[in-house]
Design a protein around this motif. Structure first.
Motif, PDB file in Angstrom:
ATOM      1  N   PHE A  38       0.723  -1.339   0.096  1.00 20.48           N
ATOM      2  CA  PHE A  38      -0.048  -0.258  -0.058  1.00 20.48           C
ATOM      3  C   PHE A  38       0.941   1.011   0.136  1.00 20.48           C
ATOM      4  N   LEU A  39       0.236   2.396  -0.528  1.00 25.34           N
ATOM      5  CA  LEU A  39       1.013   3.702  -0.633  1.00 25.34           C
ATOM      6  C   LEU A  39       0.689   4.612   0.535  1.00 25.34           C
ATOM      7  N   VAL A  57      -9.006   7.719   8.235  1.00 23.41           N
ATOM      8  CA  VAL A  57      -8.777   8.071   9.697  1.00 23.41           C
ATOM      9  C   VAL A  57      -9.184   9.625  10.146  1.00 23.41           C
ATOM     10  N   HIS A  58     -10.239   9.617  10.602  1.00 27.48           N
ATOM     11  CA  HIS A  58     -10.418  11.164  10.847  1.00 27.48           C
ATOM     12  C   HIS A  58      -9.727  11.816  12.012  1.00 27.48           C
ATOM     13  N   ASP A  59      -9.135  10.970  12.830  1.00 28.22           N
ATOM     14  CA  ASP A  59      -8.532  11.640  14.032  1.00 28.22           C
ATOM     15  C   ASP A  59      -7.129  11.267  14.251  1.00 28.22           C
ATOM     16  N   PHE A  74      -7.116  10.446   3.842  1.00 23.42           N
ATOM     17  CA  PHE A  74      -7.988   9.936   3.220  1.00 23.42           C
ATOM     18  C   PHE A  74      -7.721   8.426   2.607  1.00 23.42           C
ATOM     19  N   TYR A  75      -8.558   8.071   1.928  1.00 24.30           N
ATOM     20  CA  TYR A  75      -8.345   6.412   1.377  1.00 24.30           C
ATOM     21  C   TYR A  75      -8.706   6.500  -0.133  1.00 24.30           C
ATOM     22  N   SER A  76      -7.969   6.008  -0.859  1.00 28.24           N
ATOM     23  CA  SER A  76      -8.198   6.027  -2.415  1.00 28.24           C
ATOM     24  C   SER A  76      -7.630   4.609  -2.994  1.00 28.24           C
ATOM     25  N   GLU A  77      -8.048   4.179  -4.162  1.00 26.51           N
ATOM     26  CA  GLU A  77      -7.441   3.294  -4.980  1.00 26.51           C
ATOM     27  C   GLU A  77      -7.209   3.796  -6.419  1.00 26.51           C
ATOM     28  N   ALA A  78      -7.109   4.953  -6.576  1.00 25.74           N
ATOM     29  CA  ALA A  78      -7.233   5.911  -8.013  1.00 25.74           C
ATOM     30  C   ALA A  78      -6.005   5.273  -8.775  1.00 25.74           C
ATOM     31  N   ASN A  79      -4.862   4.993  -7.964  1.00 28.04           N
ATOM     32  CA  ASN A  79      -3.514   4.207  -8.582  1.00 28.04           C
ATOM     33  C   ASN A  79      -3.663   2.987  -8.714  1.00 28.04           C
ATOM     34  N   PHE A  84      -3.268   5.840   1.272  1.00 26.86           N
ATOM     35  CA  PHE A  84      -3.582   6.569   2.200  1.00 26.86           C
ATOM     36  C   PHE A  84      -2.825   7.814   1.984  1.00 26.86           C
ATOM     37  N   LEU A  85      -3.847   9.001   2.020  1.00 27.05           N
ATOM     38  CA  LEU A  85      -3.130  10.489   1.660  1.00 27.05           C
ATOM     39  C   LEU A  85      -3.466  11.295   3.092  1.00 27.05           C
ATOM     40  N   ILE A  86      -2.231  11.654   3.588  1.00 27.27           N
ATOM     41  CA  ILE A  86      -2.042  12.409   4.723  1.00 27.27           C
ATOM     42  C   ILE A  86      -2.662  13.730   4.435  1.00 27.27           C
TER      43      ILE A  86
END
Ligand code: ADP
Ligand code: GLC
Length: 473
Positions: A38-39, A57-59, A74-79, A84-86
């Motif tokens: 995972f990235l 993760v909100h907190d 945030f979470y994504s699988e666009a790639n 997980f984007l901080i």
């Protein structure tokens, strides 16, 4: 194996250069060969909202500089891989991705937050794969953590060098603010009286890699080591070269969504149409029988722009077109603008960053120029090979590893390659390329040789897996 890949940029969330392409593709490729990868990457102001699927993760309260920073992930699988984007607005919601005096602090935070996030996600990773200076901080933090936090006990670090020229230097006096206060930590960062995040990553990571075999050797010499060659020689038993791959989901002339026509190695008629559209887009007279010489790059000295400046007049004198896409140093931007003013019917210039145009140039051009001073790997020469656009490169780093000089007699080779950093040598190869261009059989052979090479990420991912195995054993 469970692998967390950390990178300051990753496609499609953010990109300023090849690191973005690599970090976007590698975790997907690792998953395709069976690893649990995972990235983790920052969420920039430039990251498009459509890529942010939901908040994972909100907190993500991160202990930071003596207080707490309320971040999110945030979470994504666009790639194509879990990502997980901080989200830390004061650090990452800015006009550009890099270029701030406190960049070191922005990425120190990113590293620290990424490790906090990994712990929240559950099982510890076997490997944390760090990329370039922006991730040197996590190498040091993990080297320390593994001794007193059992969660990290079996986690190992792989640090990949994409470009030694950028080292993330800052004042040693800042280190304590990020929680680095022991002698071990200070020594890891210390370099010529400053702190260097690159040096820290090189000094303490369990395994090192770089993005081509040749750059792996070059970086161990004083001429290319940017002051760190001694450390790389010292750790050369832990340093491996793995050439990047091409993400065929994004860079494939058969399916590329940016193109007006498609083609493959067997049928190149679509390429001719792409050439016509490219000339029209630059408002150049359409003569499909004249070659287009192209370049797409960050306009910095690394890319050999002065060699291109020296030969541009000679190329134009042959009647060929030149198309250039890039932004960067003012002197180089000015040069391309002036060249267009000088020959508006032969030169097309786009100043700035334009992803879609990059694809259309790769498809529409005939020759791709990449006379770099140094080039850790280089992606555009590999994209060019795939798109039937013949690369003319200098034999350094990844360019040397991926381009084979054409031999008209045996019909082997996929491009043109010169060694000495001189306009004359470059021009010789430009003329050879032109000669081949007007010999239809030779050109067809060159295109075939390049388009049928397997520069897939699958190959590279398998090599990384082997490297990870060696790292944990
Ligand atoms: P580097 O990472 O040193 O810039 P690479 O060849 O590895 O060099 O990768 C460069 C990447 O950035 C390629 O995907 C290339 O297409 C892209 N790129 C560079 N400049 C531009 C630009 N002005 N517009 C669009 N894409 C660009
Ligand atoms: C760096 C290098 C480039 C390489 C890219 C991805 O930006 O300059 O040669 O291809 O990283 O590894």
């Amino acid at each position: 194996m469970r692998v967390a890949v950390l990178s300051a940029e990753a496609v499609p969330y953010s990109k300023t250069g090849g690191l973005g392409d690599v970090a976007g593709a590698l975790p997907k490729a690792l998953r395709a060969v069976g690893e649990d990868a995972f990235l983790i990457t920052p969420c920039y102001w430039q990251t498009r909202g459509e890529y942010l699927w939901h908040t994972a993760v909100h907190d993500l309260d991160v202990e930071w500089r003596g207080g707490r920073y309320p971040a999110k992930a945030f979470y994504s699988e666009a790639n194509g891989s879990p990502t997980f984007l901080i989200d830390a607005p004061s650090y990452f919601h800015r006009d550009s991705i890099y270029g701030y005096v406190e960049d070191y602090e922005r990425f120190a935070f990113f590293n620290h937050a990424a490790l906090a996030l990994i712990k929240r996600l559950g099982a510890p990773p076997d490997i944390v794969h760090l990329n370039d200076w922006h991730c040197g901080f996590a190498a040091v933090e993990l080297a320390h953590l593994r001794f007193w936090d059992s969660y990290w006990r079996d986690t190992r670090t792989v640090f990949s060098i994409h470009n030694l020229a950028y080292q993330g230097g800052f004042d040693l006096g800042e280190l304590w603010k990020f929680g680095f206060s022991s002698d071990f930590e200070r020594n890891a960062f210390a370099f010529n009286g400053y702190a260097s995040a690159m040096k820290a990553g090189l000094a303490v990571s369990d395994m090192l890699s770089t993005v081509s075999r040749t750059y792996g050797y070059e970086m161990q010499t004083p001429a290319n080591g940017y002051g760190l060659d001694w450390l790389l020689r010292e750790r050369s038993d832990r340093l491996y070269g793995i050439v990047n791959g091409v993400d065929f989901d994004i860079w494939n002339p058969e399916t590329d969504r940016e193109l007006g026509a498609h083609y493959n190695a067997l049928d190149l008629s679509g390429k001719r149409e792409c050439k016509r559209q490219l000339l029209e887009q630059f408002s150049l007279p359409v003569d499909l029988d004249r070659p287009i010489f192209a370049n797409i790059t960050r306009l910095t000295a690394q890319k050999g722009i002065d060699l291109m400046m020296a030969v541009a007049g000679d190329i134009l004198a042959t009647g060929a077109y030149i198309v250039s896409l890039g932004s960067g140093e003012r002197q180089y931007e000015n040069f391309w603008q002036k060249l267009r003013d000088y020959a508006p019917r032969q030169v097309g210039v786009f100043r700035g960053y334009n992803e879609s145009l990059a694809h259309r140039i790769e498809a529409g051009a005939d020759v791709f120029m990449m006379p770099s001073k140094f080039e850790p790997c280089g992606l555009n020469q590999m994209y060019s090979l795939r798109y039937g656009t013949i690369p003319v490169v200098r034999a350094v780093g990844g360019l040397d590893d991926t381009v084979e000089n054409f031999d008209a007699v045996s019909g082997t080779g996929n491009g043109f390659k010169f060694r000495e950093y001189s306009p004359d040598k470059f021009l010789e190869k430009i003329y050879e390329a032109l000669f081949a261009y007007y010999d239809k059989d030779a050109w067809r052979k060159l295109q075939w040789n390049g388009m049928t090479i397997d520069n897939s990420w699958e190959n590279a991912a398998r090599k990384y897996v082997e490297l990870y195995r060696r790292t944990v054993s």
